[in-house]
Design an enzyme around this catalytic site. Sequence first.
Site, PDB file in Angstrom:
ATOM      1  N   PRO A  12      73.690  49.320  77.358  1.00 22.10           N
ATOM      2  CA  PRO A  12      74.211  49.506  78.136  1.00 22.10           C
ATOM      3  C   PRO A  12      76.109  50.544  77.374  1.00 22.10           C
ATOM      4  CG  PRO A  12      74.425  47.433  76.236  1.00 22.10           C
ATOM      5  CD  PRO A  12      72.922  48.126  76.122  1.00 22.10           C
ATOM      6  N   ASN A  13      76.562  50.740  79.094  1.00 18.33           N
ATOM      7  CA  ASN A  13      77.494  51.088  78.864  1.00 18.33           C
ATOM      8  C   ASN A  13      77.779  52.833  78.813  1.00 18.33           C
ATOM      9  OD1 ASN A  13      79.355  49.012  79.858  1.00 18.33           O
ATOM     10  ND2 ASN A  13      79.279  48.160  77.879  1.00 18.33           N
ATOM     11  N   ARG A  20      83.379  57.616  78.718  1.00 19.85           N
ATOM     12  CA  ARG A  20      84.318  56.040  77.789  1.00 19.85           C
ATOM     13  C   ARG A  20      84.997  56.332  76.752  1.00 19.85           C
ATOM     14  NH1 ARG A  20      79.887  52.621  75.141  1.00 19.85           N
ATOM     15  NH2 ARG A  20      80.846  51.560  73.676  1.00 19.85           N
ATOM     16  N   TYR A  25      83.786  58.801  71.452  1.00 24.01           N
ATOM     17  CA  TYR A  25      82.272  59.131  72.148  1.00 24.01           C
ATOM     18  C   TYR A  25      82.316  60.112  72.651  1.00 24.01           C
ATOM     19  CZ  TYR A  25      81.569  54.392  72.035  1.00 24.01           C
ATOM     20  OH  TYR A  25      81.914  52.677  71.302  1.00 24.01           O
ATOM     21  N   ASN A  74      69.087  54.532  70.931  1.00 25.30           N
ATOM     22  CA  ASN A  74      71.090  53.742  71.349  1.00 25.30           C
ATOM     23  C   ASN A  74      70.948  52.227  71.665  1.00 25.30           C
ATOM     24  OD1 ASN A  74      73.194  53.713  71.099  1.00 25.30           O
ATOM     25  ND2 ASN A  74      74.307  55.610  70.723  1.00 25.30           N
ATOM     26  N   ALA A  77      75.905  47.948  72.078  1.00 26.32           N
ATOM     27  CA  ALA A  77      76.542  47.283  71.785  1.00 26.32           C
ATOM     28  C   ALA A  77      74.979  46.113  71.452  1.00 26.32           C
ATOM     29  CB  ALA A  77      77.258  46.265  72.952  1.00 26.32           C
ATOM     30  N   HIS A  80      74.218  44.824  67.825  1.00 29.78           N
ATOM     31  CA  HIS A  80      74.828  44.118  66.975  1.00 29.78           C
ATOM     32  C   HIS A  80      74.329  42.699  66.921  1.00 29.78           C
ATOM     33  CE1 HIS A  80      77.114  48.068  66.755  1.00 29.78           C
ATOM     34  NE2 HIS A  80      77.342  47.280  67.432  1.00 29.78           N
ATOM     35  N   ASP A  87      62.630  42.539  68.464  1.00 26.64           N
ATOM     36  CA  ASP A  87      61.548  42.376  68.596  1.00 26.64           C
ATOM     37  C   ASP A  87      60.657  42.946  68.985  1.00 26.64           C
ATOM     38  OD1 ASP A  87      62.091  40.215  66.573  1.00 26.64           O
ATOM     39  OD2 ASP A  87      61.258  38.579  68.328  1.00 26.64           O
ATOM     40  N   GLU A 101      66.787  54.738  65.497  1.00 21.68           N
ATOM     41  CA  GLU A 101      68.315  54.275  65.633  1.00 21.68           C
ATOM     42  C   GLU A 101      69.306  55.428  66.116  1.00 21.68           C
ATOM     43  OE1 GLU A 101      69.003  50.895  63.774  1.00 21.68           O
ATOM     44  OE2 GLU A 101      70.920  50.920  64.386  1.00 21.68           O
ATOM     45  N   HIS A 103      73.614  56.345  66.876  1.00 21.17           N
ATOM     46  CA  HIS A 103      75.028  55.882  67.062  1.00 21.17           C
ATOM     47  C   HIS A 103      75.883  57.468  67.170  1.00 21.17           C
ATOM     48  CE1 HIS A 103      73.657  52.099  66.913  1.00 21.17           C
ATOM     49  NE2 HIS A 103      73.409  51.836  65.651  1.00 21.17           N
ATOM     50  N   LEU A 104      76.477  57.182  68.104  1.00 25.02           N
ATOM     51  CA  LEU A 104      77.034  58.453  68.065  1.00 25.02           C
ATOM     52  C   LEU A 104      78.641  58.543  67.418  1.00 25.02           C
ATOM     53  CD1 LEU A 104      77.526  57.892  72.687  1.00 25.02           C
ATOM     54  CD2 LEU A 104      76.627  60.658  71.106  1.00 25.02           C
ATOM     55  N   ARG A 110      83.511  51.601  61.852  1.00 28.76           N
ATOM     56  CA  ARG A 110      84.667  49.976  63.121  1.00 28.76           C
ATOM     57  C   ARG A 110      85.069  49.166  62.995  1.00 28.76           C
ATOM     58  NH1 ARG A 110      81.554  52.267  68.087  1.00 28.76           N
ATOM     59  NH2 ARG A 110      83.741  51.988  69.015  1.00 28.76           N
ATOM     60  N   ARG A 114      80.835  45.501  63.931  1.00 27.20           N
ATOM     61  CA  ARG A 114      79.579  46.856  64.727  1.00 27.20           C
ATOM     62  C   ARG A 114      78.923  46.852  63.251  1.00 27.20           C
ATOM     63  NH1 ARG A 114      80.969  48.667  69.837  1.00 27.20           N
ATOM     64  NH2 ARG A 114      83.373  48.467  70.048  1.00 27.20           N
TER      65      ARG A 114
HETATM   66  C1  DQA Z   1      77.782  53.382  69.581  1.00 31.96           C
HETATM   67  C2  DQA Z   1      78.100  52.118  68.867  1.00 31.96           C
HETATM   68  C3  DQA Z   1      78.337  50.748  69.095  1.00 31.96           C
HETATM   69  O1  DQA Z   1      78.758  49.593  67.895  1.00 31.96           O
HETATM   70  C4  DQA Z   1      78.750  50.430  70.596  1.00 31.96           C
HETATM   71  O2  DQA Z   1      78.867  49.186  71.305  1.00 31.96           O
HETATM   72  C5  DQA Z   1      78.244  51.274  71.667  1.00 31.96           C
HETATM   73  C6  DQA Z   1      77.754  52.634  71.201  1.00 31.96           C
HETATM   74  C7  DQA Z   1      77.199  54.030  69.377  1.00 31.96           C
HETATM   75  O3  DQA Z   1      76.093  55.253  69.905  1.00 31.96           O
HETATM   76  O4  DQA Z   1      78.382  55.017  68.732  1.00 31.96           O
HETATM   77  O5  DQA Z   1      77.640  51.025  72.745  1.00 31.96           O
HETATM   78  O6  DQA Z   1      75.793  53.228  70.102  1.00 31.96           O
END
Ligand code: DQA
Length: 146
Positions: A12-13, A20, A25, A74, A77, A80, A87, A101, A103-104, A110, A114
Amino acid sequence: MSLDRVLVLNGPNLNRLGTRQPEIYGTATLDDLRASLQHHAGDVEIDLRQSNDEAELIGWLHEAVDARVPVILNPAAFTHYSYALRDAATLVTEAGVPLIEVHLSNPHAREEFRHTSVISAVATGVIAGFGADSYALALQQILRSA
Ligand code: DQA
């Protein structure tokens, strides 16, 4: 494992990448990311997808199991708190298919919420904190171990 495709799944997002919170990011968009990963991947297809919907992400992980396609994930959110995504990620790695996995940002540097990932314990590995290079490093590892 013969490798002709890598699934790069974004939660998401992440469709808002580029605008964003660029101070966290960066300014690259998902299209920029796809192009740069494809450049590194050569003949291996980068199948980059994004969804704000947990169910859709889970369906894509099931697809990865059935087609035996390595995954760069990735979870955004969902990292978390989504036990459902965890699963589904378990199904991937238990099938012997790598799932990295990424993450940017570095979530550990943070807000406290998180600091927990419900995905990491079932992932093959975790790369965080290197911006778009987190994905490139994950891809490098998948290409190396294929
Ligand atoms: C994220 C870190 C997460 O905490 C956050 O909710 C994201 C992006 C990252 O790529 O740093 O949406 O996964």
